[in-house]
Design a protein around this motif. Structure first.
Motif, PDB file in Angstrom:
ATOM      1  N   PRO A 207       0.827  -1.210   0.000  1.00  0.00           N
ATOM      2  CA  PRO A 207       0.000   0.000   0.000  1.00  0.00           C
ATOM      3  C   PRO A 207       0.863   1.262   0.000  1.00  0.00           C
ATOM      4  CG  PRO A 207      -0.527  -1.433   1.895  1.00  0.00           C
ATOM      5  CD  PRO A 207       0.546  -2.096   1.124  1.00  0.00           C
ATOM      6  N   SER A 208       0.536   2.192  -0.867  1.00  0.00           N
ATOM      7  CA  SER A 208       1.312   3.446  -0.951  1.00  0.00           C
ATOM      8  C   SER A 208       0.396   4.650  -1.105  1.00  0.00           C
ATOM      9  CB  SER A 208       2.295   3.380  -2.129  1.00  0.00           C
ATOM     10  OG  SER A 208       1.582   3.169  -3.345  1.00  0.00           O
ATOM     11  N   HIS A 209      -0.872   4.473  -0.804  1.00  0.00           N
ATOM     12  CA  HIS A 209      -1.863   5.543  -0.977  1.00  0.00           C
ATOM     13  C   HIS A 209      -1.666   6.649   0.068  1.00  0.00           C
ATOM     14  CE1 HIS A 209      -3.438   2.770   2.055  1.00  0.00           C
ATOM     15  NE2 HIS A 209      -4.052   3.815   2.578  1.00  0.00           N
ATOM     16  N   ASN A 210      -2.264   7.794  -0.189  1.00  0.00           N
ATOM     17  CA  ASN A 210      -2.207   8.899   0.759  1.00  0.00           C
ATOM     18  C   ASN A 210      -3.192   8.677   1.905  1.00  0.00           C
ATOM     19  OD1 ASN A 210      -0.270  10.256  -0.689  1.00  0.00           O
ATOM     20  ND2 ASN A 210      -1.735  11.538  -1.799  1.00  0.00           N
ATOM     21  N   LEU A 211      -2.789   9.116   3.083  1.00  0.00           N
ATOM     22  CA  LEU A 211      -3.618   9.016   4.273  1.00  0.00           C
ATOM     23  C   LEU A 211      -4.366  10.328   4.515  1.00  0.00           C
ATOM     24  CD1 LEU A 211      -1.046   7.296   6.667  1.00  0.00           C
ATOM     25  CD2 LEU A 211      -2.835   6.186   5.337  1.00  0.00           C
ATOM     26  N   ILE A 212      -5.405  10.266   5.309  1.00  0.00           N
ATOM     27  CA  ILE A 212      -6.082  11.498   5.739  1.00  0.00           C
ATOM     28  C   ILE A 212      -5.133  12.254   6.653  1.00  0.00           C
ATOM     29  CG2 ILE A 212      -7.962  12.382   7.174  1.00  0.00           C
ATOM     30  CD1 ILE A 212      -9.707  10.178   6.101  1.00  0.00           C
ATOM     31  N   ILE A 213      -4.863  13.476   6.311  1.00  0.00           N
ATOM     32  CA  ILE A 213      -3.873  14.271   7.039  1.00  0.00           C
ATOM     33  C   ILE A 213      -4.435  14.728   8.387  1.00  0.00           C
ATOM     34  CG2 ILE A 213      -2.645  16.491   7.015  1.00  0.00           C
ATOM     35  CD1 ILE A 213      -2.417  16.116   3.953  1.00  0.00           C
ATOM     36  N   ASN A 214      -3.606  14.643   9.400  1.00  0.00           N
ATOM     37  CA  ASN A 214      -3.928  15.209  10.717  1.00  0.00           C
ATOM     38  C   ASN A 214      -2.613  15.478  11.432  1.00  0.00           C
ATOM     39  OD1 ASN A 214      -4.585  15.715  13.419  1.00  0.00           O
ATOM     40  ND2 ASN A 214      -6.424  14.452  13.320  1.00  0.00           N
ATOM     41  N   LYS A 223       5.449  14.473   4.062  1.00  0.00           N
ATOM     42  CA  LYS A 223       6.420  13.790   4.906  1.00  0.00           C
ATOM     43  C   LYS A 223       5.898  12.430   5.374  1.00  0.00           C
ATOM     44  CE  LYS A 223       9.339  14.315   8.994  1.00  0.00           C
ATOM     45  NZ  LYS A 223       9.709  15.148  10.163  1.00  0.00           N
ATOM     46  N   THR A 224       4.761  12.431   6.029  1.00  0.00           N
ATOM     47  CA  THR A 224       4.223  11.174   6.571  1.00  0.00           C
ATOM     48  C   THR A 224       2.770  10.988   6.155  1.00  0.00           C
ATOM     49  OG1 THR A 224       3.677  12.324   8.636  1.00  0.00           O
ATOM     50  CG2 THR A 224       5.763  11.127   8.569  1.00  0.00           C
ATOM     51  N   ASP A 225       2.443  11.361   4.921  1.00  0.00           N
ATOM     52  CA  ASP A 225       1.044  11.274   4.487  1.00  0.00           C
ATOM     53  C   ASP A 225       0.804  10.146   3.484  1.00  0.00           C
ATOM     54  OD1 ASP A 225       2.478  12.450   2.472  1.00  0.00           O
ATOM     55  OD2 ASP A 225       0.915  13.877   1.923  1.00  0.00           O
ATOM     56  N   HIS A 226       1.795   9.277   3.280  1.00  0.00           N
ATOM     57  CA  HIS A 226       1.564   8.122   2.400  1.00  0.00           C
ATOM     58  C   HIS A 226       1.938   6.853   3.161  1.00  0.00           C
ATOM     59  CE1 HIS A 226       5.954   8.248   1.359  1.00  0.00           C
ATOM     60  NE2 HIS A 226       5.742   9.536   1.565  1.00  0.00           N
ATOM     61  N   TYR A 227       1.167   5.809   2.965  1.00  0.00           N
ATOM     62  CA  TYR A 227       1.209   4.622   3.816  1.00  0.00           C
ATOM     63  C   TYR A 227       2.595   3.990   3.886  1.00  0.00           C
ATOM     64  CZ  TYR A 227      -0.639   0.458   6.136  1.00  0.00           C
ATOM     65  OH  TYR A 227      -0.891  -0.540   7.039  1.00  0.00           O
ATOM     66  N   ASP A 228       3.263   3.841   2.752  1.00  0.00           N
ATOM     67  CA  ASP A 228       4.496   3.065   2.730  1.00  0.00           C
ATOM     68  C   ASP A 228       5.674   3.767   3.399  1.00  0.00           C
ATOM     69  OD1 ASP A 228       4.303   4.891   0.660  1.00  0.00           O
ATOM     70  OD2 ASP A 228       5.672   3.770  -0.644  1.00  0.00           O
ATOM     71  N   LYS A 277       7.574   1.500  22.631  1.00  0.00           N
ATOM     72  CA  LYS A 277       6.329   1.487  23.388  1.00  0.00           C
ATOM     73  C   LYS A 277       5.461   2.699  23.063  1.00  0.00           C
ATOM     74  CE  LYS A 277       8.275  -1.093  27.260  1.00  0.00           C
ATOM     75  NZ  LYS A 277       8.589  -1.099  28.712  1.00  0.00           N
ATOM     76  N   SER A 278       5.899   3.497  22.125  1.00  0.00           N
ATOM     77  CA  SER A 278       5.165   4.713  21.802  1.00  0.00           C
ATOM     78  C   SER A 278       3.821   4.380  21.172  1.00  0.00           C
ATOM     79  CB  SER A 278       5.974   5.579  20.840  1.00  0.00           C
ATOM     80  OG  SER A 278       5.192   6.653  20.372  1.00  0.00           O
ATOM     81  N   GLN A 279       2.780   5.102  21.608  1.00  0.00           N
ATOM     82  CA  GLN A 279       1.459   4.959  21.006  1.00  0.00           C
ATOM     83  C   GLN A 279       1.280   5.933  19.833  1.00  0.00           C
ATOM     84  OE1 GLN A 279      -1.244   2.764  21.938  1.00  0.00           O
ATOM     85  NE2 GLN A 279       0.571   1.781  22.775  1.00  0.00           N
ATOM     86  N   ASP A 280       2.322   6.700  19.533  1.00  0.00           N
ATOM     87  CA  ASP A 280       2.277   7.647  18.433  1.00  0.00           C
ATOM     88  C   ASP A 280       2.599   6.907  17.141  1.00  0.00           C
ATOM     89  OD1 ASP A 280       2.353   9.743  16.714  1.00  0.00           O
ATOM     90  OD2 ASP A 280       3.657  11.001  17.942  1.00  0.00           O
ATOM     91  N   LEU A 281       1.571   6.432  16.472  1.00  0.00           N
ATOM     92  CA  LEU A 281       1.766   5.531  15.334  1.00  0.00           C
ATOM     93  C   LEU A 281       2.447   6.189  14.147  1.00  0.00           C
ATOM     94  CD1 LEU A 281      -1.665   3.656  15.302  1.00  0.00           C
ATOM     95  CD2 LEU A 281       0.506   2.896  16.275  1.00  0.00           C
ATOM     96  N   TYR A 282       2.269   7.480  13.981  1.00  0.00           N
ATOM     97  CA  TYR A 282       2.695   8.114  12.732  1.00  0.00           C
ATOM     98  C   TYR A 282       3.895   9.042  12.905  1.00  0.00           C
ATOM     99  CZ  TYR A 282      -1.775   6.176  11.441  1.00  0.00           C
ATOM    100  OH  TYR A 282      -2.818   5.302  11.243  1.00  0.00           O
ATOM    101  N   HIS A 283       4.567   8.931  14.014  1.00  0.00           N
ATOM    102  CA  HIS A 283       5.757   9.748  14.234  1.00  0.00           C
ATOM    103  C   HIS A 283       7.001   8.943  13.876  1.00  0.00           C
ATOM    104  CE1 HIS A 283       8.575  12.559  15.816  1.00  0.00           C
ATOM    105  NE2 HIS A 283       8.956  11.775  16.809  1.00  0.00           N
ATOM    106  N   ILE A 284       7.809   9.479  12.975  1.00  0.00           N
ATOM    107  CA  ILE A 284       9.079   8.847  12.622  1.00  0.00           C
ATOM    108  C   ILE A 284      10.202   9.799  13.028  1.00  0.00           C
ATOM    109  CG2 ILE A 284      10.505   7.864  10.800  1.00  0.00           C
ATOM    110  CD1 ILE A 284       8.006   7.393   9.176  1.00  0.00           C
ATOM    111  N   PRO A 285      10.891   9.512  14.112  1.00  0.00           N
ATOM    112  CA  PRO A 285      11.987  10.400  14.533  1.00  0.00           C
ATOM    113  C   PRO A 285      13.122  10.385  13.505  1.00  0.00           C
ATOM    114  CG  PRO A 285      11.341   8.871  16.298  1.00  0.00           C
ATOM    115  CD  PRO A 285      10.686   8.394  15.043  1.00  0.00           C
TER     116      PRO A 285
END
Length: 787
Positions: A207-214, A223-228, A277-285
């Motif tokens: 999957p490489s589609h765009n996600l709903i931005i938030n 930056k982090t708006d596409h699944y892959d 253990k982070s619950q922040d699923l969409y954060h990539i440091p």
């Protein structure tokens, strides 16, 4: 606070809150570990607390069982505990993924078949996936379990150091090296070649589609708006191999279970911070990230979901042979089919605005299922987008932005609750709001509840580890991490009435009270006319078109004399005018009664018992009370110690050492409030007063005794206090005197009056009798008996 109910019902409510509060104070507050390990989100609801609440309300139910309703089911904790305790439950969740998990866990599944399918999967694909993570240590073949690296810019050889690395060794291996007996190694050229070889693989679809931005959950444009973007190339390929192998298995509920195990592990297989253990699923440091072995993650998660589903410490101990699957729905709360008036207990955790927007957060899992199955059930549908109760900054959801729409949703939630629950049924909500607007949110929740016919009656804080702090935080609606809020559904004669946010009770009371002050006298029919005019001028159709409601509310707040004249009921404490009394005075007022009640139950009590009982009498809606109980512990203890002694057993009845001249006499302070009133009544009769009657007014808010002397009508208030009486009780007594057209008012105390109290008495001409004077009067008529 629920003051319109009859005294017996009020007593029952206080008993209920006290008993269930004591149960919760000793409960395990951590989430169900077995369940937490099986889910993709931590889940803050304690199964022990949920079970205790359900057991208690089942116990006090006058029917054989109770019907629970959980419209925001989430992880299903309340559903599971309702099943454990053999209660009927209806539940639902608008999130298709949350519903999917609970529904699958509740299905009757063949454990042996699941194990067989897993073994088939293992034989077919495990080694192929493990080979993607092959490495070498001391010339011995091994496999990578975890690889620590920096993604921006990419760095494998010398990533930024962190506590989970050891001497620069940034690979944790699946097995200890048989030669060096080490479980860690440094990234090497062999490992770089393995990564490069995987990147050369092509032909797999991911999957490489765009996600709903938030932006609040770090899904940001470009930056982090596409699944892959959340997965390394190696993990993308490994996931595809695993997913395709699962879909090739025989289609069944047992295969769905394997599918669920994979999806619940996705957040572990993505690029995440090293702590994992982070619950922040969409954060990539940019630094200190980790890549995990897909097969090892999957196998570990499979074992955890199996344990939760089948072991006795998980659902295996809940779903017994006589288990009947409850009605759970993948629907919005207001579409979940529940018969009006059929629910005994609403027990849930509504969506609070400052927390995570779950539908957007679960894109990682929902979108994976939709991509691989093509089943429309997994789409983030317009229905879900429209119906979710949330505030979001997503530019794609403009109708869910702002507090006005969120507060409107709260009104709709409680209106729905009101239709479904029985009169005098309880609504219990887990509450957790962000720190910035917690007071505003909790007050809006209370307002929404009252508008729908509920009354907020208590809040029990359970997040604190120290039981003493749990009691203290529960007593004053202060902010804390986690708590339960209790609401009682009132009938039509007991509830408050609103039009929009306009409190109609207050409109009627204030309008007529002001007119009485102007005219001194007001008849009932004239009052009705005045209210109709006021309702018309303010556009309050609820009042203008409902004469019965006007009559009800007038009679609620005013006594109607035989000649149809209205007199305000002086013991109304719900409006601001009658809430100027300080929290300190209310503590002074209630402490003797609370001590008396506690010492009837047991020989000794502790500070927690006292604080908790005090909170049941104070007006929980008063913002002054919110901080005072935390800040004024010294004052509270000083008041308490006027009535008790502190021993190693706790607080016990105070032993009074009387002067020699008072030997063998009864200390007035040892009398209960009622006993003191009876004694004062007898003294007044001896003093020549006629028609002396103890009024028996609840809460000691008006007067205690009415009498006559020389043709004058007299009212008396009795304060068997050890603290001095201030100006507030004098003001209240004077207001009552004026409203009831009495000729004289007397305030009697066994202590003394403050300087402010004396000034107020002189100004209002209220007669005051202090402790020395009342003891002298008592001695005159009951010589040698009291001191």
């Amino acid at each position: 606070m629920y003051w319109l109910l009859d005294p017996q019902k009020q007593k029952e409510i206080r008993t209920t809150i006290k008993e269930i509060g004591e149960l919760i104070m000793s409960a395990e507050v951590n989430p169900w570990a077995c369940c937490k390990n099986a889910y993709i989100f931590s889940g803050r609801k304690s199964s022990d607390i949920a079970s205790r609440v359900i057991i208690y309300f089942k116990k006090i139910s006058q029917t054989k069982g109770i019907h629970l309703y959980d419209p925001f089911m989430g992880s299903g904790i309340i559903v599971y505990e309702a099943i454990r305790n053999k209660c009927k439950i209806t539940a639902g969740d608008i999130d298709n993924y949350s519903w999917y998990l609970v529904d699958l866990f509740l299905k009757p599944l063949d454990k042996k078949k699941i194990i067989t399918l897993f073994k088939e999967l293992e034989d077919k694909i495990k080694q192929k996936i493990m080979d993607l993570y092959s490495t070498v240590c001391c010339e011995e073949q091994n496999y990578i379990d975890k690889l620590y690296f920096d993604p921006n810019p990419i760095e494998f050889y010398n990533p930024m150091s962190h506590p989970y690395m050891s001497n620069g060794k940034n690979i944790i291996m699946a097995y200890k090296c048989p030669k060096c007996e080490n479980g860690r190694k440094r990234f090497s050229e062999i490992d770089k070649k393995k990564i490069d070889s995987v990147n050369l693989n092509s032909g797999y679809r991911f999957p490489s589609h765009n996600l709903i931005i938030n932006a609040r959950i770090n899904i940001t444009p470009g930056k982090t708006d596409h699944y892959d973007c959340f997965f390394t190339k190696r993990n993308q390929y490994a996931l595809c191999l695993l997913q395709e192998a699962i879909l090739e298995l025989e289609k069944s509920s047992e295969r769905d279970f394997l599918q669920m195990a994979l999806v619940t592990a996705l957040h572990l297989m993505k690029i995440t911070d090293y702590k994992a253990k982070s619950q922040d699923l969409y954060h990539i440091p940019d630094k200190c990230c980790v890549e995990r072995n897909v097969w090892l993650c999957f196998a570990d998660r499979f074992n955890k979901v199996m344990k939760f589903k089948f072991d006795d410490e998980g659902l295996g101990g809940v779903l017994k042979s006589d288990f009947t699957k409850p009605n759970i729905y993948n629907l919005s709360y207001n579409d979940t089919p529940v018969v009006d008036g059929s629910v005994d207990l609403i027990f849930s955790e509504p969506p609070y605005s400052e927390l995570v927007p779950y539908l957007e957060r679960n894109q990682l899992f929902r979108d994976w299922l939709y991509f691989w199955t093509g089943d429309e059930i997994w789409k983030f549908s317009n229905y879900m987008k429209q119906k979710e109760v949330i505030i979001t900054d997503s530019p794609e959801r403009n109708n869910k932005r702002g507090w006005k729409q969120y507060y409107s949703s709260l009104d709709e939630i409680f209106d729905h609750f009101s239709k479904k629950i029985k009169v005098h049924g309880y609504c219990v909500l887990f509450f957790r709001a962000g720190k910035k607007r917690w007071m505003e949110i909790i007050n809006k929740i209370k307002l929404s509840a009252r508008k729908a016919g509920f009354e907020p009656i208590h809040r029990i804080a359970y997040a604190k580890a120290d039981p003493s702090m749990r009691y203290l935080w529960s007593s004053n609606w202060s902010i804390t991490s986690d708590s339960l809020i209790f609401f009682l559904k009132l009938d039509e004669t007991e509830r408050y009435y609103y039009e929009g946010d306009v409190w109609l009770d207050k409109v009627i009371y204030k309008t007529l009270q002001n007119r009485i002050k102007e005219k001194k006298e007001l008849k009932f029919l004239e009052a009705v006319s005045i209210i109709l005019n006021e309702a018309n001028s303010q556009g309050l159709k609820t009042l203008y078109l409902n004469a019965e409601l006007i009559h009800l509310l007038i009679k609620r707040y005013f006594d109607i004399l035989p000649n149809q004249t209205l007199l305000p009921k002086i013991d109304i404490t719900i409006f601001e005018d009658f809430r100027k009394e300080t929290i300190q005075n209310r503590i002074l007022d209630w402490t003797p009664r609370i001590v008396e009640d506690l010492l009837k139950e047991k020989e000794a009590f502790n500070y927690n018992d006292y604080i908790y009982n005090l909170s049941l009498y104070l007006d929980n809606g008063d913002k002054d009370a919110i901080e005072s109980l935390n800040e004024d512990k010294g004052f509270i203890v000083s008041v308490l110690k006027n009535y008790v002694d502190e021993t190693n057993k706790g607080f016990v009845k105070k032993k009074i050492v009387l002067p020699v001249k008072a030997k063998n006499k009864i200390d007035l302070h040892t009398l209960s409030g009622k006993e003191f009133e009876v004694l004062v009544k007898e003294v007044l009769i001896k003093e020549g007063y006629k028609d002396v009657v103890i009024t028996g007014r609840p809460s000691d808010k008006g007067v205690d005794i009415e009498a006559k002397i020389n043709g004058s009508k007299v009212i008396v208030q009795c304060k068997n206090w050890r603290h001095n009486v201030g100006s507030t009780p004098i003001q209240r007594l004077h207001s009552y005197q004026m409203a009831r057209d009495k000729d004289k008012a007397i305030c009697i105390t066994t202590s003394d009056f403050t300087q402010d109290g004396k000034i107020e008495a002189e100004k209002t001409r209220v007669e005051i009798i202090d402790g020395k004077q009342i003891r002298g009067m008592i001695e005159r008529w009951f010589a040698g008996k009291y001191y």
